[in-house]
Scaffold this motif. Structure first.
Motif, PDB file in Angstrom:
ATOM      1  N   GLU A  89       1.325   7.354  -6.964  1.00 15.34           N
ATOM      2  CA  GLU A  89       0.477   8.377  -6.659  1.00 15.34           C
ATOM      3  C   GLU A  89       1.032   9.257  -6.493  1.00 15.34           C
ATOM      4  OE1 GLU A  89      -3.322   6.746  -4.088  1.00 15.34           O
ATOM      5  OE2 GLU A  89      -3.108   4.577  -5.677  1.00 15.34           O
ATOM      6  N   GLN A  90       1.404   9.866  -5.888  1.00 18.75           N
ATOM      7  CA  GLN A  90       2.016  11.007  -4.753  1.00 18.75           C
ATOM      8  C   GLN A  90       2.945  10.966  -5.732  1.00 18.75           C
ATOM      9  OE1 GLN A  90       1.744  10.814  -0.608  1.00 18.75           O
ATOM     10  NE2 GLN A  90       0.094   9.700  -0.295  1.00 18.75           N
ATOM     11  N   ALA A  91       3.879  10.180  -6.192  1.00 15.32           N
ATOM     12  CA  ALA A  91       5.133  10.957  -6.484  1.00 15.32           C
ATOM     13  C   ALA A  91       5.471   9.824  -7.573  1.00 15.32           C
ATOM     14  CB  ALA A  91       6.201  10.843  -5.305  1.00 15.32           C
ATOM     15  N   ASP A 120       6.142  10.940 -10.789  1.00 19.79           N
ATOM     16  CA  ASP A 120       7.597  11.588 -11.799  1.00 19.79           C
ATOM     17  C   ASP A 120       9.006  10.915 -10.859  1.00 19.79           C
ATOM     18  OD1 ASP A 120       5.786  12.138 -13.546  1.00 19.79           O
ATOM     19  OD2 ASP A 120       5.426  14.467 -12.563  1.00 19.79           O
ATOM     20  N   ALA A 121       8.572  10.109  -9.364  1.00 20.60           N
ATOM     21  CA  ALA A 121       9.574  10.227  -9.329  1.00 20.60           C
ATOM     22  C   ALA A 121      10.707   8.608  -9.977  1.00 20.60           C
ATOM     23  CB  ALA A 121       9.425   9.626  -8.075  1.00 20.60           C
ATOM     24  N   PRO A 122      11.879   9.498  -9.241  1.00 21.73           N
ATOM     25  CA  PRO A 122      13.326   7.982 -10.580  1.00 21.73           C
ATOM     26  C   PRO A 122      12.581   7.384 -10.112  1.00 21.73           C
ATOM     27  CG  PRO A 122      14.341   9.817  -9.763  1.00 21.73           C
ATOM     28  CD  PRO A 122      13.089  10.698  -9.346  1.00 21.73           C
ATOM     29  N   ARG A 123      13.043   5.805 -11.018  1.00 22.95           N
ATOM     30  CA  ARG A 123      12.565   4.719 -10.478  1.00 22.95           C
ATOM     31  C   ARG A 123      14.134   4.126  -9.996  1.00 22.95           C
ATOM     32  NH1 ARG A 123       8.502   6.801  -9.045  1.00 22.95           N
ATOM     33  NH2 ARG A 123       6.666   6.534  -9.486  1.00 22.95           N
ATOM     34  N   LYS A 151       0.840  -1.435   0.212  1.00 30.34           N
ATOM     35  CA  LYS A 151      -0.205  -0.229  -0.125  1.00 30.34           C
ATOM     36  C   LYS A 151       0.698   0.909  -0.178  1.00 30.34           C
ATOM     37  CE  LYS A 151      -4.076   2.160   0.549  1.00 30.34           C
ATOM     38  NZ  LYS A 151      -4.554   2.563  -0.446  1.00 30.34           N
ATOM     39  N   TYR A 152       2.374   1.462   0.649  1.00 28.05           N
ATOM     40  CA  TYR A 152       2.599   2.316   0.417  1.00 28.05           C
ATOM     41  C   TYR A 152       3.881   2.700  -0.527  1.00 28.05           C
ATOM     42  CZ  TYR A 152       6.852   5.535   1.544  1.00 28.05           C
ATOM     43  OH  TYR A 152       7.881   5.906   1.918  1.00 28.05           O
TER      44      TYR A 152
END
Length: 89
Positions: free
Chosen positions: A75-77, A79-82, A68-69
């Motif tokens: 959802e909240q990030a 665009d954050a790099p993976r 879930k986290y």
């Protein structure tokens, strides 16, 4: 609870704010696998010296919470790099 602040000088208050900001930045700048860890160093910045023992969910519930986290990060990030860097002790 924060009565100690009433006794501090301006300089002591400034030092306290700097210490707290550094702790918040260190936590904020956690990334990758560091996001999953218990962070008692952050709580140690508080004046009350306690190290509460967390209530730890059983494995199936714990893993559901991890999933879930991770979904909330999508959802909240979004665009954050993976990364696919494996966890390394």
């Amino acid at each position: 609870m924060d009565e100690d602040l009433d006794q501090m000088t301006r300089e002591q208050l400034i030092d306290e704010v700097r210490k707290l900001r550094q702790g918040i930045r260190q936590h904020r700048d956690s990334s990758g696998h560091e996001l999953c860890w218990h962070h008692p160093a952050l709580w140690a910045l508080l004046p009350e010296k306690t190290d509460p023992l967390p209530v730890v969910p059983d494995w199936p519930e714990f893993i559901r919470g991890c999933i879930k986290y991770r979904q909330s990060l999508d959802e909240q990030a979004s665009d954050a790099p993976r990364t696919d860097v494996p966890y390394d002790e």
